[in-house]
Scaffold this active site. Structure first.
Site, PDB file in Angstrom:
ATOM      1  N   HIS A  67      27.872  14.610  41.687  1.00 59.85           N
ATOM      2  CA  HIS A  67      28.510  15.938  41.516  1.00 59.85           C
ATOM      3  C   HIS A  67      29.790  15.997  41.610  1.00 59.85           C
ATOM      4  O   HIS A  67      30.569  16.546  40.956  1.00 59.85           O
ATOM      5  CB  HIS A  67      27.444  17.116  42.474  1.00 59.85           C
ATOM      6  CG  HIS A  67      26.271  17.577  41.934  1.00 59.85           C
ATOM      7  ND1 HIS A  67      26.456  18.625  40.944  1.00 59.85           N
ATOM      8  CD2 HIS A  67      25.060  17.101  42.335  1.00 59.85           C
ATOM      9  CE1 HIS A  67      24.883  18.988  40.577  1.00 59.85           C
ATOM     10  NE2 HIS A  67      24.193  17.992  41.399  1.00 59.85           N
ATOM     11  N   HIS A 102      20.154  27.780  39.705  1.00 61.33           N
ATOM     12  CA  HIS A 102      20.627  26.719  40.511  1.00 61.33           C
ATOM     13  C   HIS A 102      21.411  27.635  41.572  1.00 61.33           C
ATOM     14  O   HIS A 102      21.233  27.186  42.675  1.00 61.33           O
ATOM     15  CB  HIS A 102      21.405  25.764  39.894  1.00 61.33           C
ATOM     16  CG  HIS A 102      21.545  24.534  40.812  1.00 61.33           C
ATOM     17  ND1 HIS A 102      22.793  24.220  41.483  1.00 61.33           N
ATOM     18  CD2 HIS A 102      20.680  23.560  41.264  1.00 61.33           C
ATOM     19  CE1 HIS A 102      22.426  23.038  42.196  1.00 61.33           C
ATOM     20  NE2 HIS A 102      21.210  22.802  41.965  1.00 61.33           N
ATOM     21  N   HIS A 150      20.244  15.439  36.654  1.00 65.06           N
ATOM     22  CA  HIS A 150      18.810  15.615  37.376  1.00 65.06           C
ATOM     23  C   HIS A 150      17.846  15.196  36.555  1.00 65.06           C
ATOM     24  O   HIS A 150      16.623  14.916  37.186  1.00 65.06           O
ATOM     25  CB  HIS A 150      18.627  17.156  37.747  1.00 65.06           C
ATOM     26  CG  HIS A 150      19.423  17.804  38.807  1.00 65.06           C
ATOM     27  ND1 HIS A 150      18.871  17.303  40.123  1.00 65.06           N
ATOM     28  CD2 HIS A 150      20.461  18.024  39.219  1.00 65.06           C
ATOM     29  CE1 HIS A 150      19.510  17.676  41.176  1.00 65.06           C
ATOM     30  NE2 HIS A 150      20.654  18.146  40.448  1.00 65.06           N
ATOM     31  N   PHE A 200      27.565  23.801  44.208  1.00 60.53           N
ATOM     32  CA  PHE A 200      25.977  24.295  43.794  1.00 60.53           C
ATOM     33  C   PHE A 200      26.128  25.528  43.029  1.00 60.53           C
ATOM     34  O   PHE A 200      25.062  25.814  42.191  1.00 60.53           O
ATOM     35  CB  PHE A 200      25.044  24.156  44.906  1.00 60.53           C
ATOM     36  CG  PHE A 200      24.861  22.715  45.456  1.00 60.53           C
ATOM     37  CD1 PHE A 200      24.775  21.527  44.409  1.00 60.53           C
ATOM     38  CD2 PHE A 200      24.912  22.459  46.822  1.00 60.53           C
ATOM     39  CE1 PHE A 200      24.648  20.343  44.921  1.00 60.53           C
ATOM     40  CE2 PHE A 200      24.927  21.044  47.240  1.00 60.53           C
ATOM     41  CZ  PHE A 200      24.510  20.037  46.408  1.00 60.53           C
ATOM     42  N   HIS A 240      18.166  22.728  49.158  1.00 62.86           N
ATOM     43  CA  HIS A 240      18.954  21.375  49.268  1.00 62.86           C
ATOM     44  C   HIS A 240      18.793  21.170  50.681  1.00 62.86           C
ATOM     45  O   HIS A 240      18.618  21.547  51.772  1.00 62.86           O
ATOM     46  CB  HIS A 240      20.375  21.675  49.121  1.00 62.86           C
ATOM     47  CG  HIS A 240      20.544  21.630  47.442  1.00 62.86           C
ATOM     48  ND1 HIS A 240      21.587  20.509  47.049  1.00 62.86           N
ATOM     49  CD2 HIS A 240      20.312  22.177  46.631  1.00 62.86           C
ATOM     50  CE1 HIS A 240      21.521  20.794  45.876  1.00 62.86           C
ATOM     51  NE2 HIS A 240      20.772  21.855  45.259  1.00 62.86           N
ATOM     52  N   HIS A 299      14.107  20.990  41.774  1.00 65.56           N
ATOM     53  CA  HIS A 299      14.797  20.591  40.698  1.00 65.56           C
ATOM     54  C   HIS A 299      13.889  20.156  39.484  1.00 65.56           C
ATOM     55  O   HIS A 299      14.203  20.420  38.325  1.00 65.56           O
ATOM     56  CB  HIS A 299      16.009  19.426  41.067  1.00 65.56           C
ATOM     57  CG  HIS A 299      16.903  20.052  41.665  1.00 65.56           C
ATOM     58  ND1 HIS A 299      16.989  20.071  43.173  1.00 65.56           N
ATOM     59  CD2 HIS A 299      18.030  20.459  41.411  1.00 65.56           C
ATOM     60  CE1 HIS A 299      17.909  20.708  43.541  1.00 65.56           C
ATOM     61  NE2 HIS A 299      18.906  20.649  42.656  1.00 65.56           N
ATOM     62  N   HIS A 342      23.298  11.578  44.349  1.00 66.41           N
ATOM     63  CA  HIS A 342      23.147  12.774  43.826  1.00 66.41           C
ATOM     64  C   HIS A 342      24.478  13.495  44.230  1.00 66.41           C
ATOM     65  O   HIS A 342      25.103  14.098  43.347  1.00 66.41           O
ATOM     66  CB  HIS A 342      21.961  13.679  44.501  1.00 66.41           C
ATOM     67  CG  HIS A 342      22.259  15.024  44.026  1.00 66.41           C
ATOM     68  ND1 HIS A 342      22.190  16.052  45.019  1.00 66.41           N
ATOM     69  CD2 HIS A 342      21.913  15.777  42.903  1.00 66.41           C
ATOM     70  CE1 HIS A 342      22.265  17.173  44.264  1.00 66.41           C
ATOM     71  NE2 HIS A 342      21.977  17.156  43.176  1.00 66.41           N
TER      72      HIS A 342
HETATM   73 CU1  C2O Z   1      20.627  21.455  43.223  1.00 64.65          CU
HETATM   74 CU2  C2O Z   1      22.236  18.375  41.722  1.00 64.65          CU
HETATM   75  O1  C2O Z   1      21.636  19.864  42.865  1.00 64.65           O
END
Ligand code: C2O
Length: 608
Positions: free
Chosen positions: A350, A196, A380, A367, A216, A225, A346
């Protein structure tokens, strides 16, 4: 930026330049084969057929070459890409009416990483991180992706609140094994987490360019993802010899799933992670539009979340780009415009999970570190599930068909330690990938918000405010943009023929463009239309158009300006504003960090 069309004599200069690179030496056959394919070269028409025949021969020979290479079931990087490239050219000629000067097919624009061009990247503006795998400098053998055997058992991803003890014990054991593997092993948890970091901080350059690749805020967000967790899930299963293992899903979009799932908050299990915000542990209801602590009651939070989901999944996501994010192609510069769900829930979640004691709300809040927290994979899985839900809502009619998206590819290690090349087109049918989601309710589908103030009353108040010069006009953002240090309302004109556009099914979109985030901190502002009283609004009000929820990276990525696109056709209808020539758009800063956010303007556009 190199354009193949204009690089005569130095055609495919990317390959030429890269031939010093050990990995790219594999492409040397292609270099001589393609060097001459210069569009617009004199007497091209005559030579073209000769070249076609030569290329056809090369293509015919490639499978043989591969078979030799595959004596160990492997290929080398770039042989596959070479075929794609040559086939692309032949296809281009066949369909181009021989007008090579305008032959777009010559330029393949799929995105792919150059695995040997890995470098330290910025996890935060002040933090250089080293996520490259050991030995990345040398080319690595790879195999093309193959679907799992259709006879193998299906993996059914279940909401985490429904899994039983037995399942938890199995997953717990597998995750402990994964965490104990040495870093050299690409299946180890640390290496999985760094995947990631690699693709989300721009650690790899793209193939044939020096541009860092970052998935992203682009149309690669969902498929990349999906690939990452697909391989992770199979590795987890294989570590305990269970080919039915499927992820638990953190279904934060339904009331039963709106808290941090218990297994992730249990200190005795390997899912526990201590770099989190402990004030958000159960029974705290998650805030899907998080920016700071609110004092909403659990029920109010839940209702607000459902209305918010409606906006992000339904009214704000009526066109492909609005949900999927912007079109990202090689050699076209970057694109930097997230889809609705990517921004929030999303990004917001995070941030909500990450620790309030860390500068970037690590681990989930940045990230480079996010996938170190096991909850990342449950989060995810839900993102991946919602992609399927959105596709279903639109009966797959809004699926992207652009070959550059379909052919973009990445590499992942599988459960057998093979490096696999996988294309976006490979991950569009989850049943072929051998997994499914247990059916989950969609309670947000009928949570269409209502106006906080009757629209007619609102319009009168807004007009009188305008007469008192309380608003800025959309043109006065200045050449360097305007800082969002306070709430900002602008009057934005709509197209003269917006009604015709609407009849044609075009979506009206507010574009907040040229957003630049200079700071390090999470930055969030909300966007409202025809808002009268800021103290009574929330995503439960129809005036809410969407949100900018941004997790800053660092380095190159920081310099890339962002566009925020919010679909508002349905909203304008509900606010009875369809006939109006203009609307008032308010940007409401939600974090103090917005003072280091600048914006170049607000416009209305239409998406077909
Ligand atoms: Cu690449 Cu939830 O992020």
């Amino acid at each position: 930026m190199r354009k193949v069309d204009q690089s005569c004599g130095k055609g495919l200069s990317g390959l030429g330049r890269a031939s010093k690179d050990p990995l790219r030496r594999e492409a040397s056959v292609g270099e001589t084969g393609t060097e001459d394919l210069c569009p617009g070269f004199p007497a091209m028409e005559k030579k073209k057929w000769i070249l076609t025949v030569v290329l056809a021969l090369i293509v015919a020979m490639l499978p043989l070459t591969f078979r030799i290479l595959e004596s160990h079931q492997v290929q080398r990087l770039y042989t596959g890409e070479l075929t794609d490239m040559i086939l692309g050219k032949l296809g281009g000629w066949a369909s181009s009416n021989h007008d090579l000067s305008t032959d777009k097919a010559l330029a393949s624009k799929f995105i792919a990483p150059n695995l040997t061009a890995c470098h330290p990247s910025y996890g935060r503006p002040d933090l250089l991180v080293h996520c490259c795998p050991p030995g990345f400098e040398s080319p690595v053998p790879f195999v093309d992706f193959q679907f799992p055997d259709p006879q193998s058992p299906k993996r059914v991803r279940r909401p985490v609140q429904l899994v039983d003890e037995n399942y938890i014990a199995k997953y717990n054991k597998a995750l402990s094994i994964m965490k104990s593997l040495p870093y050299d092993d690409p299946r180890s948890f640390a290496r999985q987490a760094n995947l990631h970091c690699l693709f989300c901080t721009g650690a790899y350059d793209q193939q044939n360019s020096n541009t860092p690749l970052s998935i992203h805020r682009t149309w690669l967000f969902f498929p990349w993802h999906r690939m990452m967790i697909y391989f992770h899930e199979r590795i987890i299963g294989s570590l305990i010899g269970d080919d039915t293992f499927a992820f638990p899903v953190w279904t934060w979009d339904i009331p039963e799933g709106m808290v941090m799932p218990d297994i992730y908050a249990n200190m005795n299990l390997s899912f526990f992670h201590k770099v989190r915000d402990f004030s958000h542990f159960p029974p705290r209801v998650a805030d899907l539009n998080y920016f700071e602590e609110t004092n909403l009651s659990p029920q109010e939070q839940l209702d607000t979340n459902l209305a918010f989901m409606y906006n992000q999944m339904v009214s704000g996501a009526k066109k492909t780009e609005l949900f999927m994010g912007c079109t990202y192609k090689a050699n076209e510069g970057y694109c930097n415009s997230p889809g609705t769900v990517e921004s929030a829930p999303h990004n917001t979640l995070h941030t909500w999970v990450g620790s309030n004691l860390e500068p970037g709300r690590e681990d989930m809040g940045k990230f480079y570190s996010a996938a170190r927290d096991p909850i990342f994979y449950a989060h995810h899985s839900n993102i991946d599930r919602l992609w399927e839900v959105w596709r279903e809502i639109h009966k797959h009619e809004l699926d992207i068909k652009d070959p550059d998206w379909l052919n973009s590819f990445f590499f992942f290690y599988d459960e057998n330690l093979k490096l696999v090349k996988i294309k976006v087109r490979d991950v569009l049918d989850i049943s072929k990938l051998g997994y499914s989601y247990e059916e989950v309710d969609r309670p947000w589908l009928n949570k269409r918000p209502t106006p906080s103030v009757p629209p007619k009353v609102a319009r009168q108040i807004l007009k009188s405010k305008e007469n008192e010069n309380q608003f800025r006009l959309s043109s006065d953002f200045g050449p360097h943009g305007r800082a969002l240090d306070a709430s900002l309302t602008v009057k934005v004109n709509r197209s003269k023929n917006h009604l015709t556009k609407r009849e044609k099914g075009e979506e009206e979109v507010i574009v907040v463009h040229g957003i630049e985030v200079k700071g390090d901190a999470y930055a969030k502002f909300d966007v409202y239309v025809n808002m009268v009283d800021q103290t009574i609004i929330s995503p439960k009000s129809r005036e809410f158009a969407g949100t900018f929820a941004h997790i800053p990276g660092g380095g190159e990525m920081m310099k890339r300006k962002i566009d925020l696109k919010l679909g508002v056709s349905e909203l304008l209808e509900d606010l009875e504003a369809m006939e109006d020539e203009s609307i008032w758009v308010t940007l409401l800063p939600r974090t103090a960090s917005c003072s280091s956010v600048t914006i170049e303007g607000v416009q209305i556009k239409y998406i077909k």
